[in-house]
Write an enzyme that holds these catalytic residues in place. Sequence first.
Site, PDB file in Angstrom:
ATOM      1  CB  SER A 241      19.595  45.655  26.692  1.00  0.00           C
ATOM      2  OG  SER A 241      20.399  46.657  26.107  1.00  0.00           O
ATOM      3  CG  HIS A 271      16.576  49.846  25.263  1.00  0.00           C
ATOM      4  ND1 HIS A 271      17.657  50.524  24.748  1.00  0.00           N
ATOM      5  CD2 HIS A 271      17.120  48.752  25.907  1.00  0.00           C
ATOM      6  CE1 HIS A 271      18.775  49.893  25.058  1.00  0.00           C
ATOM      7  NE2 HIS A 271      18.477  48.806  25.752  1.00  0.00           N
ATOM      8  NE  ARG A 328      24.687  54.033  19.349  1.00  0.00           N
ATOM      9  CZ  ARG A 328      23.818  53.622  20.258  1.00  0.00           C
ATOM     10  NH1 ARG A 328      23.848  52.368  20.668  1.00  0.00           N
ATOM     11  NH2 ARG A 328      22.907  54.443  20.753  1.00  0.00           N
TER      12      ARG A 328
HETATM   13  N1  AMX Z   1       9.940  62.820  21.066  1.00  0.00           N
HETATM   14  C1  AMX Z   1       9.109  63.527  21.898  1.00  0.00           C
HETATM   15  N2  AMX Z   1       9.375  63.764  23.177  1.00  0.00           N
HETATM   16  C2  AMX Z   1      10.531  63.319  23.644  1.00  0.00           C
HETATM   17  C3  AMX Z   1      11.473  62.622  22.843  1.00  0.00           C
HETATM   18  C4  AMX Z   1      11.123  62.375  21.510  1.00  0.00           C
HETATM   19  N3  AMX Z   1      11.916  61.678  20.693  1.00  0.00           N
HETATM   20  N4  AMX Z   1      12.551  62.304  23.597  1.00  0.00           N
HETATM   21  C5  AMX Z   1      12.281  62.776  24.843  1.00  0.00           C
HETATM   22  N5  AMX Z   1      11.083  63.375  24.866  1.00  0.00           N
HETATM   23  C6  AMX Z   1      10.402  63.940  26.014  1.00  0.00           C
HETATM   24  C7  AMX Z   1      10.244  62.885  27.084  1.00  0.00           C
HETATM   25  O1  AMX Z   1       9.136  62.045  26.814  1.00  0.00           O
HETATM   26  C8  AMX Z   1      10.088  63.728  28.324  1.00  0.00           C
HETATM   27  O2  AMX Z   1       8.776  64.236  28.302  1.00  0.00           O
HETATM   28  P1  AMX Z   1       8.003  64.662  29.634  1.00  0.00           P
HETATM   29  O3  AMX Z   1       8.828  65.725  30.264  1.00  0.00           O
HETATM   30  O4  AMX Z   1       6.691  65.119  29.121  1.00  0.00           O
HETATM   31  O5  AMX Z   1       7.916  63.428  30.474  1.00  0.00           O
HETATM   32  C9  AMX Z   1      11.037  64.883  28.047  1.00  0.00           C
HETATM   33  O6  AMX Z   1      11.221  64.917  26.613  1.00  0.00           O
HETATM   34  C10 AMX Z   1      12.392  64.765  28.704  1.00  0.00           C
HETATM   35  O7  AMX Z   1      12.993  63.547  28.284  1.00  0.00           O
HETATM   36  P2  AMX Z   1      14.601  63.433  28.151  1.00  0.00           P
HETATM   37  O8  AMX Z   1      15.177  63.695  29.511  1.00  0.00           O
HETATM   38  O9  AMX Z   1      15.085  64.253  27.003  1.00  0.00           O
HETATM   39  O10 AMX Z   1      14.796  61.906  27.728  1.00  0.00           O
HETATM   40  P3  AMX Z   1      14.760  60.605  28.642  1.00  0.00           P
HETATM   41  O11 AMX Z   1      16.116  60.374  29.185  1.00  0.00           O
HETATM   42  O12 AMX Z   1      13.637  60.659  29.626  1.00  0.00           O
HETATM   43  O13 AMX Z   1      14.386  59.480  27.579  1.00  0.00           O
HETATM   44  C11 AMX Z   1      14.485  58.409  25.470  1.00  0.00           C
HETATM   45  C12 AMX Z   1      15.295  59.080  26.578  1.00  0.00           C
HETATM   46  C13 AMX Z   1      15.459  57.805  24.481  1.00  0.00           C
HETATM   47  C14 AMX Z   1      13.666  57.284  26.084  1.00  0.00           C
HETATM   48  C15 AMX Z   1      13.596  59.451  24.785  1.00  0.00           C
HETATM   49  O14 AMX Z   1      14.384  60.441  24.158  1.00  0.00           O
HETATM   50  C16 AMX Z   1      12.625  58.850  23.784  1.00  0.00           C
HETATM   51  O15 AMX Z   1      11.548  58.423  24.175  1.00  0.00           O
HETATM   52  N6  AMX Z   1      13.001  58.791  22.451  1.00  0.00           N
HETATM   53  C17 AMX Z   1      12.187  58.154  21.458  1.00  0.00           C
HETATM   54  C18 AMX Z   1      12.329  56.663  21.527  1.00  0.00           C
HETATM   55  C19 AMX Z   1      13.715  56.234  21.056  1.00  0.00           C
HETATM   56  O16 AMX Z   1      14.212  56.650  20.010  1.00  0.00           O
HETATM   57  N7  AMX Z   1      14.341  55.334  21.830  1.00  0.00           N
HETATM   58  C20 AMX Z   1      15.629  54.748  21.465  1.00  0.00           C
HETATM   59  C21 AMX Z   1      16.788  55.282  22.283  1.00  0.00           C
HETATM   60  C22 AMX Z   1      18.084  54.610  21.912  1.00  0.00           C
HETATM   61  C23 AMX Z   1      18.062  53.177  22.302  1.00  0.00           C
HETATM   62  O17 AMX Z   1      18.014  52.842  23.472  1.00  0.00           O
HETATM   63  N8  AMX Z   1      18.049  52.269  21.361  1.00  0.00           N
END
Ligand code: AMX
Length: 441
Positions: A241, A271, A328
């Site tokens: 964002s 996000h 947070r």
């Molecule tokens: N559950 C399951 N798998 C997850 C995970 C979770 N909560 N978080 C990361 N992973 C997986 C990724 O999908 C990725 O899988 P892959 O290797 O098979 O493609 C792997 O772990 C590596 O990811 P990462 O480097 O740890 O995270 P990222 O920087 O790629 O993504 C985020 C970050 C937040 C998008 C991810 O942790 C996620 O999808 N979390 C769940 C959704 C969420 O809570 N989003 C909100 C974030 C905060 C915000 O912006 N408001």
Amino acid sequence: MTQLKDKLSEKIQAHRPRTARLTKEFADIVIDKVDIGQCMGGARDIKCLVTDISSLDPQEGIRFRGKTIPETFAALPKAAGSAYPTVESFWYFLLTGEVPTQAQVDEVVAQWKTRQSVPPYVFDVIRTLPRDSHPMAMLSIGILALQRDSKFAAYYNSGKFNKTNAWEQVYEDASDLVARIPVIAAFIYNLKYRDDKQIAIDPKLDMGANFAHMIGQSEEYKDVARMYFILHSDHESGNVSAHTTHLVHSALSDPYYAYSAGLSGLAGPLHGLANQEVLSWTMKFQEKYCKGVEPTKELITKALWDTLNSGQVIPGYGHAVLRKTDPRYMSQREFCLKTPGLKDDPLFKLVSMIFEVAPGVLSEHGHTKNPWPNVDAQSGVIQWYYGVKHWDFYTVLFGVGRALGCMANITWDRALGYALERPKSVTTDMLEKWAAEGGIK
Ligand code: AMX
């Protein structure tokens, strides 16, 4: 000029030589390198954005203008009769980096009153949308509809555009936008979930308190709103964002265009939409796994594995930068623990139980770099407790808060004349060639 604009102007004059020196004298100094993993992997961690509004350490979490969350809440003047600061005092702090006096806060509160009135056509535009449109689409469209009011766009088109002064018009739009966005959000809430029973602005109340009033909420919710908007305001500049808002504004698109785009990014499930996903996951868990039985750690573990094995993420867990529990999350958890009723609430207890189990499951799963909860894992519980149970609205609340950080950032972007953003793309052929040669020769 107001005290805030005066102070901001003083800070901008003092800061400009630092930016000019970095750009002119040190442009060739190397601060980072980029590998193919980062190029293919979402530009993760590449140091190519500048902001002084907040900074994010993977271990410590967010600092707003150099202060942690507890330090920020402790330092700022509090709303009358409240343990929390007003959003207006936080806005002064984000923009200037200085803790305002009560008189300076009072002036911002009064200023926002003069800015918060939303032209009726904006409500008409939102009303024409099908009622089951997502509230984030409604919010983004509402902000975009305000674009015709942009003082920055009018200044650009006036023929007298001057780069040095352009920040003043961004500041005007930014101030209008942060004052108006809670009013639009409250309108959407009432339109969608309260049979269009709208409540007029109470001119005596600060922003957070007025938002609580406008959605028909309790006295206690005023602090929830203040806390929530401040906590969600900013998380350095690389998140979707904030980055989108910065990117769009770098083309000199005005703050309404820029933030409407930023909100569209916030609406993604990876996000800001994660806060609605957390509640949705938790409710489905109760429905599917807890028919007639109390939730247990064993049941939660099973549900988490079922989610992971079906290829989905656990919402509210993980982060692109953080490598520990999001402060947070902790701040909202502490709010729950010190609020009688909320600390014994079954949903809070369930979310706390997930907090005990999920990091272990995610570590064992072994994919994510961060198995700890982020801001979104906790926020819906508080809203649910106070009766805001339409979880598709939760990202709108995030968007009201995030406006503060995004608007403070683009005001400074213009003040410091930050460049049009234009990274370079490469082709797969190029990458394969550099891979075979061990890098660019
Ligand atoms: N559950 C399951 N798998 C997850 C995970 C979770 N909560 N978080 C990361 N992973 C997986 C990724 O999908 C990725 O899988 P892959 O290797 O098979 O493609 C792997 O772990 C590596 O990811 P990462 O480097 O740890 O995270 P990222 O920087 O790629 O993504 C985020 C970050 C937040 C998008 C991810 O942790 C996620 O999808 N979390 C769940 C959704 C969420 O809570 N989003 C909100 C974030 C905060 C915000 O912006 N408001």
